[in-house]
Design a protein around this motif. Structure first.
Motif, PDB file in Angstrom:
ATOM      1  N   LEU A 149      10.474 -31.745  20.037  1.00 45.71           N
ATOM      2  CA  LEU A 149      10.975 -30.372  20.183  1.00 45.71           C
ATOM      3  C   LEU A 149      12.478 -30.368  19.964  1.00 45.71           C
ATOM      4  N   GLN A 150      12.853 -30.458  18.707  1.00 44.79           N
ATOM      5  CA  GLN A 150      14.253 -30.483  18.306  1.00 44.79           C
ATOM      6  C   GLN A 150      14.437 -29.615  17.072  1.00 44.79           C
ATOM      7  N   GLY A 151      15.545 -28.878  17.039  1.00 44.77           N
ATOM      8  CA  GLY A 151      15.821 -28.045  15.876  1.00 44.77           C
ATOM      9  C   GLY A 151      14.794 -26.941  15.714  1.00 44.77           C
ATOM     10  N   LYS A 152      14.506 -26.602  14.473  1.00 42.31           N
ATOM     11  CA  LYS A 152      13.572 -25.515  14.187  1.00 42.31           C
ATOM     12  C   LYS A 152      12.147 -26.013  14.342  1.00 42.31           C
ATOM     13  N   VAL A 153      11.341 -25.255  15.100  1.00 42.54           N
ATOM     14  CA  VAL A 153      10.004 -25.708  15.476  1.00 42.54           C
ATOM     15  C   VAL A 153       8.986 -24.585  15.262  1.00 42.54           C
ATOM     16  N   VAL A 154       7.855 -24.935  14.667  1.00 44.46           N
ATOM     17  CA  VAL A 154       6.691 -24.048  14.652  1.00 44.46           C
ATOM     18  C   VAL A 154       5.640 -24.656  15.575  1.00 44.46           C
ATOM     19  N   VAL A 155       5.130 -23.860  16.493  1.00 41.56           N
ATOM     20  CA  VAL A 155       4.051 -24.271  17.395  1.00 41.56           C
ATOM     21  C   VAL A 155       2.780 -23.552  16.953  1.00 41.56           C
ATOM     22  N   ALA A 156       1.700 -24.305  16.762  1.00 42.92           N
ATOM     23  CA  ALA A 156       0.451 -23.695  16.305  1.00 42.92           C
ATOM     24  C   ALA A 156      -0.728 -24.290  17.053  1.00 42.92           C
ATOM     25  N   PHE A 157      -1.643 -23.435  17.470  1.00 48.00           N
ATOM     26  CA  PHE A 157      -2.893 -23.882  18.066  1.00 48.00           C
ATOM     27  C   PHE A 157      -3.909 -24.057  16.940  1.00 48.00           C
ATOM     28  N   ALA A 158      -4.591 -25.199  16.936  1.00 46.86           N
ATOM     29  CA  ALA A 158      -5.241 -25.689  15.721  1.00 46.86           C
ATOM     30  C   ALA A 158      -6.654 -25.174  15.488  1.00 46.86           C
ATOM     31  N   ASP A 159      -7.060 -24.091  16.124  1.00 44.45           N
ATOM     32  CA  ASP A 159      -8.365 -23.507  15.781  1.00 44.45           C
ATOM     33  C   ASP A 159      -8.195 -22.149  15.113  1.00 44.45           C
ATOM     34  N   THR A 160      -7.002 -21.925  14.560  1.00 47.09           N
ATOM     35  CA  THR A 160      -6.694 -20.648  13.926  1.00 47.09           C
ATOM     36  C   THR A 160      -6.240 -20.878  12.495  1.00 47.09           C
ATOM     37  N   LEU A 161      -6.795 -20.135  11.551  1.00 43.59           N
ATOM     38  CA  LEU A 161      -6.285 -20.092  10.189  1.00 43.59           C
ATOM     39  C   LEU A 161      -5.871 -18.661   9.870  1.00 43.59           C
ATOM     40  N   PHE A 162      -5.105 -18.499   8.824  1.00 45.34           N
ATOM     41  CA  PHE A 162      -4.536 -17.182   8.561  1.00 45.34           C
ATOM     42  C   PHE A 162      -4.246 -17.028   7.079  1.00 45.34           C
ATOM     43  N   LYS A 163      -4.040 -15.783   6.682  1.00 49.11           N
ATOM     44  CA  LYS A 163      -3.511 -15.466   5.365  1.00 49.11           C
ATOM     45  C   LYS A 163      -2.243 -14.657   5.575  1.00 49.11           C
TER      46      LYS A 163
END
Length: 329
Positions: free
Chosen positions: A94-108
């Motif tokens: 957790l340093q600098g720019k971070v994207v957090v994603a929960f891994a049962d979701t996909l998107f367009k």
């Protein structure tokens, strides 16, 4: 992605849910690649927060990170204590720019991430917001409130489980504050509590509205996600492997057919994904996911998921068979 994936059983008895394939690639690989597409800066690291899934799974995850030019890191959540606790398991990353994603979701998505913003919450408009966490906005398009499962209408912008933070260290300190002070919601340490605290301290969160949100929470949802994803990528080359053998077969696109697949006297498609080394004989298959090293004979299969090393013979049309199962009629 440390959860057990109980709603996806029997398919998660042998592999974690994020490694189940969608259109020929694991869910988590699709997710990582799609996040990379909306970030206009290189991805330096992908940190996976998992349970103890075994060395083979971990090696596959490292390869997923490397596929987007990043270092892969593995962290473990030993106990399910909530979303804030899970993210903090990867505190070294957790340093600098971070994207957090929960891994049962996909998107367009049809946007480029604004990395100059303090934070971004990815959302989609939904018809019935009551089952979701939603956001409220002011006239400046800034998020003013996070509301979990509202009984009365406050917003139709549902949080999909992907977040951007410009300052990873700040996020880490706010997550640690929850744990240090035993601040829980419904018995768990929740990311939304940290977001609320950050907002109250002056952090400005803005929404990123995606065009489609795809869930992989259960069999039917995953089959539908496979259908939609095949529609996204239907114009890509290589969806039918050159090593696939098609004998007296009708293929109705969009489909994905992996390496060394053999299809004989069958109709495949639309919206079918078939993994490597699978054989389909004298069958009709539509809107389904069939994984690797599986044999399907004399079947009329729709809206189905068949795992790896499955043997199926019969006429049943709606199936959910996990790995190493045999079912004949």
């Amino acid at each position: 992605m440390a959860g057990m994936g109980k709603r996806m059983r029997p398919h998660t008895l042998t592999v974690p849910k994020p490694l189940i394939p969608i259109a020929g690639k694991p869910i988590v690989r699709r997710l990582v690649e799609d996040i990379a597409k909306v970030c206009h800066e290189p991805i330096e690291e992908v940190a996976f927060i998992i349970g103890h899934f075994g060395e083979k799974v971990e090696q596959n995850l490292i390869k997923i990170a490397e596929a987007v030019g990043a270092k892969g890191s593995i962290y473990y959540q030993e106990e399910a204590l909530g979303t804030a606790h899970a993210i903090l398991c990867a505190q070294e990353s957790l340093q600098g720019k971070v994207v957090v994603a929960f891994a049962d979701t996909l998107f367009k998505a049809d946007f480029q991430l604004d990395t100059n913003a303090d934070g971004t919450i990815w959302v989609q408009r939904v018809e019935d917001p009551r089952p979701f966490g939603v956001i409220k906005l002011n006239e400046q398009n800034e998020i003013t409130d996070f509301v979990e499962k509202p009984e009365h209408f406050v917003s139709d912008l549902a949080i999909i489980g992907i977040y951007y933070f410009r300052d990873g260290e700040y996020l880490r300190s706010e997550l640690q504050y929850l744990l240090d002070n035993d601040i829980k919601d419904k018995g768990e340490f929740q990311l939304t509590n940290a977001l609320e605290n950050m907002k109250n301290k002056g952090t400005t969160f803005i929404p990123a509205v995606i065009s489609e949100w795809l869930d992989c929470g259960n069999k039917n949802a995953t089959v539908y996600t496979n259908q939609r994803y095949l529609e996204y990528i239907k114009d890509e080359e290589g969806l039918v492997a050159s090593s696939a053998q098609l004998e007296n077969a009708v293929v109705i696109p969009p489909v994905y057919i992996g390496e060394n697949v053999r299809i004989t006297n069958s109709v495949i498609g639309p919206h079918v994904s078939i993994g490597n080394n699978t054989n389909v004989y004298n069958s009709v298959v539509s809107n389904s996911i069939i994984q690797e090293d599986t044999s399907l004979k004399n079947g009329n299969v729709a809206n189905s998921m068949l795992g790896n090393f499955v043997v199926f013979e019969g006429r049943q049309s709606d199936l959910s068979l996990g790995d190493f199962n045999t079912l004949t009629e």
